[in-house]
Design a protein around this motif. Sequence first.
Motif, short mmCIF file in Angstrom:
data_model
loop_
_atom_site.label_atom_id
_atom_site.label_comp_id
_atom_site.label_asym_id
_atom_site.label_seq_id
_atom_site.Cartn_x
_atom_site.Cartn_y
_atom_site.Cartn_z
N ALA A 56 17.90 -33.38 9.76
CA ALA A 56 16.73 -32.56 10.11
C ALA A 56 16.99 -31.12 9.69
O ALA A 56 17.87 -30.45 10.23
N TRP A 88 8.12 -40.46 16.44
CA TRP A 88 9.47 -40.07 16.05
C TRP A 88 9.43 -38.90 15.07
O TRP A 88 10.21 -37.96 15.17
N GLY A 89 8.51 -38.98 14.12
CA GLY A 89 8.41 -37.95 13.10
C GLY A 89 8.10 -36.58 13.67
O GLY A 89 8.63 -35.57 13.20
N ARG A 91 9.05 -35.48 16.57
CA ARG A 91 10.29 -34.98 17.17
C ARG A 91 11.27 -34.55 16.07
O ARG A 91 12.00 -33.56 16.24
N PHE A 92 11.29 -35.28 14.98
CA PHE A 92 12.13 -34.92 13.84
C PHE A 92 11.71 -33.57 13.27
O PHE A 92 12.54 -32.70 12.99
N ARG A 94 10.31 -31.10 14.68
CA ARG A 94 10.67 -29.98 15.55
C ARG A 94 12.13 -29.55 15.36
O ARG A 94 12.51 -28.44 15.75
N GLN A 95 12.93 -30.43 14.78
CA GLN A 95 14.34 -30.11 14.53
C GLN A 95 14.55 -29.48 13.15
O GLN A 95 15.67 -29.10 12.81
N CYS A 96 13.49 -29.39 12.35
CA CYS A 96 13.63 -28.97 10.95
C CYS A 96 13.56 -27.46 10.76
O CYS A 96 12.84 -26.95 9.91
N TYR A 272 15.06 -44.38 15.36
CA TYR A 272 14.21 -45.02 14.36
C TYR A 272 15.09 -45.71 13.32
O TYR A 272 16.10 -45.15 12.88
N PRO A 361 16.17 -38.16 16.07
CA PRO A 361 15.51 -37.00 15.46
C PRO A 361 16.45 -35.84 15.19
O PRO A 361 16.29 -35.13 14.21
N ARG A 362 17.44 -35.65 16.06
CA ARG A 362 18.42 -34.57 15.87
C ARG A 362 19.49 -34.92 14.85
O ARG A 362 20.31 -34.07 14.51
N SER A 363 19.54 -36.17 14.41
CA SER A 363 20.59 -36.64 13.51
C SER A 363 21.95 -36.65 14.18
O SER A 363 22.99 -36.63 13.51
#
Length: 416
Positions: A56, A88-89, A91-92, A94-96, A272, A361-363
């Motif tokens: 992310a 999921w996307g 939330r992902f 928001r981490q970018c 995911y 999402p945070r990886s």
Amino acid sequence: MRILVLGAGAVGTAAAYYLARDGHEVTVIERHAVPASGTSYANGGLVSPGDATAWASPEALKTFVRGMFNHDLGIRVRLGRDPYLFAWGLRFLRQCTQARKRANTLPKLRLALYSRDSINALSDETGITYDDRRKGILYLSRSRESLDAAARNYGFLADHGLPIEVVDPERMAGIDPGLAGARHHFAGAIYSPTDQTGDSRLFATRLATYATEKLGVDFRFNTTVEGLDTEGDAVRAVRTDAGPFTADNVVLAMGPESGLLGRRHGLDLPIYPVKGYAATIPLEDEGKGPTMGGADEDRYVAYSRLGNRLRLSCTAEFTGFDRTFRKQDFAPMFRTAHELFPGAFDEAKAELWAGLRPMMPRSVPVLGRARYRNLYLDTGHGHLGWTLAAGSGRLLADLVAGRSPEIDTEGLLYGN
């Protein structure tokens, strides 16, 4: 203490080993007939703290959007197939940000460095081998622009404990003579000398045998987890198609399926399944193949030398739990590999495979106690499951035993 571990991939098997080494009575429940039949079967083979940068990021956001429309990229997004991908996307996304990228990379790198040392110590303690090579990994860049970007990215990792060297094409070919014929395609590479490679399936299979014979771990194969029976703040039993199993503690290490089971029981576990493709090929001429692991960063193709075999991996495809593949899905990785290692292999002899990475999402993976006082998580490792397996299992055993873990757990435990 009686402990149930749900899942016998590299992550679950490593957890079972460390728990049994502490003297616990461990049973592992696995739906397949043998260990490492899912995500751990044929990943890229890289034990790579150098790949610890969180997915992310602002750069990933651009690639993610492009992947919705261009399915020839290393990232493919098929929104129409899975409504859960939207949630999921978000939330992902928001981490970018750059700040979140750095904040998420730090705990991931910390665990990866610890895990690399743990897997080496485990191998020394048990004597198991898994076609491992401790020669480092080369992260290749085709243009000056991409090499400069890589130097900045890996420089952040270097500032936090990862040794690296920025190398030119001649030095790159000197480190791995297998790249001598391809060096003119590249502007240079990042060399991470303490990264390494190995076969996660061999690791899990041989560790399971060791844990069974030396530590008394009971592996229950061909047994599918159907749900949890809970009462108050505890898991009373694990329901399976072979009947209920009871224990003092339960460890959830089911890879992509962990999210499905967790959500049915009130856990905020946004995992995911991200599909990746891999090919394992015998080397026709071992002298023309790589001597170590590497990755073509611009084409999203990773490779490993596993004994006399070449392992290739590519693609992050967001398409739900679909594990199907077509021969043409592997064409990009074969084109790149022929360019890198001309004459080294015959792609007609490749074993083709597709598997699912359990991405948060945070990886960053999620570990520790979750909602129920006797339920522990060891899951969500994403594309670094093989890298992080031993370290997360060792950390988990400390948590179960009530010991202070040997590394800082900030950013790694469920709920923090």
